[in-house]
Write an enzyme that holds these catalytic residues in place. Structure first.
Site, PDB file in Angstrom:
ATOM      1  CB  SER A 291      -0.910   0.018   1.233  1.00 35.66           C
ATOM      2  OG  SER A 291      -0.220   0.509   2.376  1.00 35.66           O
ATOM      3  CG  ASP A 292       1.285   5.816  -1.472  1.00 35.54           C
ATOM      4  OD1 ASP A 292       2.206   6.062  -0.662  1.00 35.54           O
ATOM      5  OD2 ASP A 292       1.130   6.459  -2.521  1.00 35.54           O
ATOM      6  CG  PHE A 293       2.749   7.232   4.477  1.00 38.99           C
ATOM      7  CD1 PHE A 293       3.994   6.954   4.996  1.00 38.99           C
ATOM      8  CD2 PHE A 293       1.842   7.930   5.273  1.00 38.99           C
ATOM      9  CE1 PHE A 293       4.351   7.371   6.274  1.00 38.99           C
ATOM     10  CE2 PHE A 293       2.181   8.344   6.540  1.00 38.99           C
ATOM     11  CZ  PHE A 293       3.437   8.064   7.056  1.00 38.99           C
ATOM     12  CG  ASP A 294      -1.106   6.765   7.182  1.00 41.56           C
ATOM     13  OD1 ASP A 294      -0.689   5.723   7.714  1.00 41.56           O
ATOM     14  OD2 ASP A 294      -1.020   7.880   7.730  1.00 41.56           O
TER      15      ASP A 294
END
Length: 752
Positions: A291-294
């Site tokens: 995933s991307d950050f958060d």
């Protein structure tokens, strides 16, 4: 501490286990030879069978250095990895310390260390958009090989690069991390970057796992506003935005990062049709999805989940193996699995991919294989890497204008260097310069003084700041310009105006820089504008009035050296634009591969002009087209020859053209091949890039350049939604940019 790089034999496993248990710094198992997939699967099966639920979920989680319980998670075997790209940190000491904690866990599964290494690690090279301007995949591969050598020596084994998003909107701040507007060039750059990072052996101690991001459509954010939604028709998705990702998968990229935005209303992080369907089943991608950050907890903000538990379930089932920094998997998955809402097989599938990726990196063979202080001292900012940074920066620069042959400059000239970026160091590094340091940057003013015959003949005046309305320094700049033989204006964007989260609604020169340029040029002193920027700028006044313009982008550590190399003629500029430059932001999005429309521009009469597609206040044409770039010499194209007039559906066409250097300087040109489908089931683009080659020629020298065009290269998303070619007539264009006029044609025959 190091065990060497040769694969261990299974017969040694018992002895190694005893040593590991005694020392506390080695895993209590021995990985079988890494080239044997069957052995890898058996190894992972056995390890997976020994893992608790919490240990499995930990492998699907990455937390940052600042996490409150980071060390406890690592020591308890409940974390897969953490940051390795940490500015102002002794990265080698940090990664070694964290890995020692992992070796205290029950199963001693190694950590991996990751971060954004997108244009260098400690030696900072030009930003990716600038590297794309070289149109030189071999050079780009060398740059990323150097970056991998430096990063891996201090323990970083995974990079969240390359960004392969296509963007046709210069307002989007993150375009600086990509390769521009064209899928063919973007795919070539994606392959080069992945080869540089991953090499031919991912388990080597100086290669690292790459990540192609952001899958897919992140660069098509509405309004050019970062993180905004993207709405992309299926034909554009297939023809424009997916090709660089397909190329990355075929190149063996180790990981894919979904976009944290929505595509046609569905967040990519939760799009099972996109990740499990297109990526895994249709393309047979076997690597990791991170995933991307958060991005996972942000699914609730997108409005597709009500809480973090639903977000975790949705992301994992959609195919997201690893939760980056959100901590959502750690918190939510245990209860979801125990309750049966997530089957154990779904969890195990993701954990298996993580363990196999660590295996391929050689971490089970030696958790410390990427920690090498001696190699770090040898390769970090080595003379070879600094020379490469200078070479890449010079080759990335694009000469946009050179009226009356003002450039190259005479070294003994009196030079006025004017502008807010002439002494800037931080901007030359870009927004995310990994472990780069401002003190390593050679400012442009310094570079010019170093190469000038008389350093004291190079005078400086700032004039104005990059932003704001303070114009008090313009008078001093005018005095400095009047006392000089030539003025060099260093203008553009500071590092807080481009990059992630930094979109602009206006893309002209910020602040009072245009007023500064007007005042300096009004003195009558011949003037060169050097642009420092992370996106195409709308600079029509500068184009009309400056004598010369050099697009230098964001050049990295060697900024001043490379700019001086080009301005003084040590290097003949050869860069070509990877994005179209608009005349005005109102033309955006503007790109070369557009369709003709049913009422193309026609000024043959007032009636035809009125009812044709045009603006009433600005021409349709760009300020500078895609592929454009001048040189200090001149190149002529002739003798375009196609080896057959008819191309079979399974055939190959060879296109030959002669290129001659008709000037008086040695120089390089990028020969570009474009194709136009004359009649198709969808309105075809006016032309599409299908090949390019870089050639270096001495004055008077010529060479024949050959392109190979396969019938399969003509495939596109057809009118019925299927992928394939269509028979019919095609035009070919060859030249130095996307407006090339040297033309030929051929016919693609129908299948029998």
């Amino acid at each position: 501490m190091h065990s060497g790089h040769a694969p261990r034999l299974l017969a040694c496993s018992a002895l190694l286990a005893l040593v590991a248990l005694a020392s506390g710094t080695r895993p209590a198992y021995a990985a079988p030879p890494r080239h044997d997939d069957a052995a890898m699967h058996a190894f992972v099966d056995k390890l997976l069978s020994r893992m608790t639920l919490e240990e499995k979920i930990g492998q699907l989680s990455i937390m940052g250095k600042g996490a409150d319980n980071l060390q406890t998670l690592i020591r308890n075997g409940r974390l897969g990895g953490t940051n390795g790209v940490l500015p102002d940190t002794d990265v080698l000491a940090y990664t070694r310390r964290m890995q020692k904690l992992a070796m205290q866990s029950r199963l001693k599964i190694p950590l991996w260390f990751m971060g954004d290494v997108n244009h260098g690690f400690r030696t900072i090279f030009p930003v990716p958009l600038a590297l794309a301007s070289t149109w030189n995949p071999q050079l780009v591969e060398r740059v990323h090989r150097a970056a991998a050598e430096e990063a891996t020596a201090v323990g970083v084994d995974w990079t969240f690069s390359p960004m392969v998003d296509i963007t046709r909107d210069p307002r989007w701040g993150r375009g600086v991390e990509g390769s521009g507007e064209d899928p063919y060039l973007g795919a070539a750059m994606a392959r080069a970057q992945i080869r540089g990072f991953q090499g031919t052996n991912l388990a080597a101690s100086d290669t690292m796992m790459a990540t192609a991001k952001h899958f897919v459509g992140y660069g098509a954010a509405q309004g050019g506003r970062d993180y905004n939604a993207a709405h992309i028709p299926q034909d554009q998705l297939e023809d424009v935005y997916l090709p660089p990702f397909r190329a990355a998968v075929k190149a063996g990229v180790g990981a894919i990062m979904p976009s944290l935005t929505t595509l046609n209303g569905i967040p990519a992080t939760a799009d099972g049709a996109l990740l499990n369907g297109l990526l895994r089943k249709r393309w047979d991608f076997q690597g990791l999805i991170v995933s991307d950050f958060d991005a996972i907890p942000e699914l609730t903000l997108h409005g597709v989940t009500a809480n973090d538990a639903e977000a975790a379930r949705m992301a994992l089932e959609a195919g997201v193996d690893i939760d980056l920094h959100g901590g959502t998997y750690l918190k939510q998955l245990p209860a979801l699995v125990r309750s049966g809402k997530i089957p154990m097989r779904v969890l195990d599938r993701a954990v298996r991919r993580v363990l196999e990726a660590k295996y391929r990196l050689g971490l089970f063979d030696d958790p410390y294989r990427y920690d090498d202080a001696a190699r770090a001292r040898r390769v970090t900012r080595s003379p070879a890497h600094r020379a490469l940074a200078r070479e890449a920066a010079a080759q990335s620069m694009v000469l946009l204008k050179n009226a009356h042959g003002l450039l190259p400059l005479q070294r003994d000239a009196r030079i006025a260097v004017i502008g807010p970026l002439a002494r800037d160091r931080a901007t030359m590094l870009g927004q995310m310069p990994a472990a780069g340091r401002v003190q390593d940057v050679t400012p442009i003013l310094t570079g010019l003084r170093q190469q000038a015959t008389h350093a004291d003949h190079v005078r400086f005046a700032q004039g104005v700041p990059v932003r704001g309305g303070n114009d008090a320094g313009i008078a001093d700049a005018v005095r400095t310009a009047r006392a000089a033989d030539v003025a060099v204006l260093v203008l553009g964007e500071s590092h807080d105006l481009f990059g992630e989260g930094l979109s602009r609604s206006r893309i002209g020169l910020p602040g009072r820089q245009l007023e500064l340029a007007k005042a300096v040029i009004a003195t009558g002193t011949p003037t060169v504008a050097v642009l420092i920027n992370g996106r195409p700028l709308a600079i029509p006044w500068l184009h009309d009035h400056a004598d010369a313009i050099l697009e230098a982008w964001v050049p990295g550590d060697a900024a001043g050296l490379a700019v001086a190399d080009v301005l003084f003629g040590r290097i003949n500029p050869s860069g070509k634009l990877p994005m179209t430059f608009p005349r005005d932001v109102g033309q955006v999005p503007i790109f070369y591969a557009h369709t003709r429309t049913g009422r193309p521009y026609d000024d043959s009469s007032d009636l035809a002009l009125h009812y044709s597609s045009h603006y009433v206040d600005v021409p349709n044409s760009p300020l500078y087209p895609f592929g454009y770039g001048l040189s200090y010499t001149h190149f002529d194209y002739s003798d375009l020859h196609v080896d057959r007039s008819h191309l079979r559906p399974d055939g190959v066409l060879h296109v030959r053209v002669r290129v001659r250097n008709t000037g008086i300087r040695r120089g390089a040109d990028v020969v570009q091949l474009y194709v136009h489908d004359k009649v198709a089931s969808r309105s075809p683009p006016l032309r599409l890039l299908k090949g390019f080659q870089r050639v270096m020629l001495a004055p008077g020298q010529s060479t024949e350049v050959t392109f190979t065009l396969r019938a399969s290269d003509l495939a596109f998303d057809r009118g019925d939604g299927s992928w394939g070619m269509e028979p019919g007539a095609y035009d070919l264009y060859v030249g130095g940019d996307s407006t090339a006029t040297l033309q030929s044609s051929f016919t693609l025959d129908a299948a029998r």
